[in-house]
Design an enzyme around this catalytic site. Sequence first.
Site, short mmCIF file in Angstrom:
data_model
loop_
_atom_site.label_atom_id
_atom_site.label_comp_id
_atom_site.label_asym_id
_atom_site.label_seq_id
_atom_site.Cartn_x
_atom_site.Cartn_y
_atom_site.Cartn_z
N GLU A 238 0.83 -1.20 0.01
CA GLU A 238 0.03 0.06 0.11
C GLU A 238 0.88 1.32 -0.03
O GLU A 238 0.42 2.49 -0.54
CB GLU A 238 -1.02 -0.06 1.17
N HIS B 46 7.82 -26.78 -0.76
CA HIS B 46 7.15 -28.11 -1.64
C HIS B 46 6.03 -27.36 -2.46
O HIS B 46 5.15 -28.21 -2.70
CB HIS B 46 6.61 -29.09 -0.51
N LYS C 127 -14.49 1.04 -3.71
CA LYS C 127 -15.40 1.19 -3.01
C LYS C 127 -16.45 2.28 -3.72
O LYS C 127 -17.61 2.13 -3.68
CB LYS C 127 -15.00 2.28 -1.86
#
Lengths: 450, 450
Positions: free
Chosen positions: B285, B306, B420
């Site tokens: 961010e 793995h 948003k």
Amino acid sequence: MNPSCRISLNTALLNHYIDDKALTALQPRVNEIVSSLFNKTCAGNDFLGWIDLPMTIQKELPRIRETARRIHEQADHLVCIGIGGSYLGAKSAIEFLADPFTGNRRVLFFGQNISAEYSESLLQYILQKQVCVNVISKSGTTTEPAIAFRLIRNTLAKKYSENELKKRIYATTDRARGVMRHITDEQGYESFIIEDDIGGRFSVLSPVGLLPIAAAGYDIDALVAGAADMAQFCRDNRNVLENPALTYAAARFSLYQQGKLVEILSSFEPSFTFLGEWWKQLFGESEGKDLKGIYPTSANLTTDLHSLGQFMQEGRRLVFETFLMLQQVGSRLVIPDDPANSDQLNFISGRTIDDVNRQAFLGTKFAHYAGDLPNMTMTIPLRNEYVLGQLYYLFEFAVAVSGLLLGVNPFNQPGVEAYKQNMFALLGKPEYEAKRLELQRQIDQEGTAA
Amino acid sequence: MNPSCRISLNTALLNHYIDDKALTALQPRVNEIVSSLFNKTCAGNDFLGWIDLPMTIQKELPRIRETARRIHEQADHLVCIGIGGSYLGAKSAIEFLADPFTGNRRVLFFGQNISAEYSESLLQYILQKQVCVNVISKSGTTTEPAIAFRLIRNTLAKKYSENELKKRIYATTDRARGVMRHITDEQGYESFIIEDDIGGRFSVLSPVGLLPIAAAGYDIDALVAGAADMAQFCRDNRNVLENPALTYAAARFSLYQQGKLVEILSSFEPSFTFLGEWWKQLFGESEGKDLKGIYPTSANLTTDLHSLGQFMQEGRRLVFETFLMLQQVGSRLVIPDDPANSDQLNFISGRTIDDVNRQAFLGTKFAHYAGDLPNMTMTIPLRNEYVLGQLYYLFEFAVAVSGLLLGVNPFNQPGVEAYKQNMFALLGKPEYEAKRLELQRQIDQEGTAA
């Protein structure tokens, strides 16, 4: 397969990079690749057992179910010992199917790390419980599960007689050759077979995944049925625009060629977290070789929109995104009205939480698209075993095609050996002395305190 | 600060890309940047409250401790409502400090997603328990926590009287302006302040993080003391070769310039998982803007060796790696001997599990180095509050410098708004009608079923 229950893929929001014409241009190469898979003539053709596994495994299902039932009688918990594909398949299925808040604690996982504190805490816990063990290892010599298996036998010997313990250990291992097969036969553990032509990351639909999934209480018949239906679909439909496995493989190959080097698998349900981990192994280990491959990473939204969202929206443009969107959820919880409306949310009072989540998804994908983050959406009709079986097979088929498009052998993993060889040398394993000396020289040179 | 307890950074295995000379070349620019941080003249200088937070927060600690004690008396669980920085700080600290197998269930998290099934299950669970709530939101209007707060008040109203409920809600919010402050004052909740100059991802050492961490039973005085000591160290030592925060910032900037676009934060302890999530927000961010930034991702080793190990070793070379290595663990568990030696591991019988983990780490870093995956190692002396406090501050200071080196404002997050805005429009929020129509047109055009 009922099309309404089939996983689908929408690539419309890749349109600044890829369109149907670009995908269709890959059809001839995809045809060759798909034929080479079914004819077993492709690179890595000694590891193609997964292709027919949803059919060939059918005959094993009754004994797996019966064993799961017995484990349920014997124990509070099944401790699964495994790492990589011997861990992520079962873990991802159980997390996907479990209640997303309370989880499913019937199956515990061990030997997937070498953390002393994790190990000691788990061993202390199981001393207070009735447990069974499922040791999952093709060879029996992979360090992490081998250590865990020693530890757990040692601990449970304090609790159960030798004879009782033998009845509580279930081995999933190879048919004939490995160390674990030897131990299993010698001790008389009940055992299940990992066929030689099934690689770890393609083993979730073998007893490797199925026994723990059944022991956790889920319907492995439905899981395998979903996979079998997707397998049949992949045999029948080789159209790169119609078969979501092929569309996905072709789209990501094309994105990679255009410099999209990182893929984020994003979902809006916490139950999908470990499916992302399973997918990361499948794609990372299959494609990440010969200095090639898309780096696979995953995100939980909307959680991570408040962490990685900024980067996704405006950071370095090297990423593309694949949404896994759950179409139908099992909760009709609604947003309560608040007469005071102090949070200014009354415009959504009475709507379901899931509706808001869905609008968050739509809002996100168009925001990312507008921010030049190309994305596609895989729609997952339901969160159940049948659909999950489809999804596993779809991704397995997709990575086979996508790896072969990339020009690598998608079925080997030579690079996984490197750290093991170094670790063996540093631990003083006989015959590794030259390597140990060389590493010791490097360590001294680095002057690390660690 | 006792140097033996101080976090250190070793960059020797970056030597094919960066050496001390290259780091030293960045010293003048780093000096300017560090001065601009302490003088508050840098970009984003209205969000520098974190710099002195370990000192300024001291006076709040007694009341936070006292509140945590009261919560402990009142409740089985504290439900923390928050997302992003209002979630990841506390979550990462609690997971880091908790038993890595059993976890710490005193603090539950809510409002960090919009999953209907997660929400419904959590609400059902808390009906059976005594709970308190800590609602953490600067504004009170962030959708996810605002919905969660409505839901939880509605649910707990079935269980507690209005008056009783008020005594169980603790608000962490802004000083004066926001909706949550208004609700808090109106209802008379006990409250804690998020200062205006503290951004979400820099808030773990404010009451945002400290109240839940204290409620989970951890020592916030030690946490803050560690951060304060690192803060003092960062004031005193601005040498790019000596201060690990500056070394880290300079090294990753240089790697980025050389085409290393993805950073993997790797640890060998499962307790570090959510520290990785916190770090991803902090770096992603702060840096991911203006089409720049290193994509931050994390790995749990040896588990992920793995899965991602193959890619790390041999895949596309766009990655560098930062190891967080725990120096001293609280378990002396050893590998039992097995007279049969069927797994061929007797060469390590009697050694501690942790020793094996440590050799796995050494083996891995030299294997990755040999595979042209440049890596550095941050040594974490202990898994305790004091060291964690150091680590939080170190990373915060590092990302400020690294973001400013990159030429971005590390303290804003304009891109988080995009989804948003779309979501509000799609949910029919008043005044978003034009956007809603535009999005609806895009949705129709996409022809998605989702």
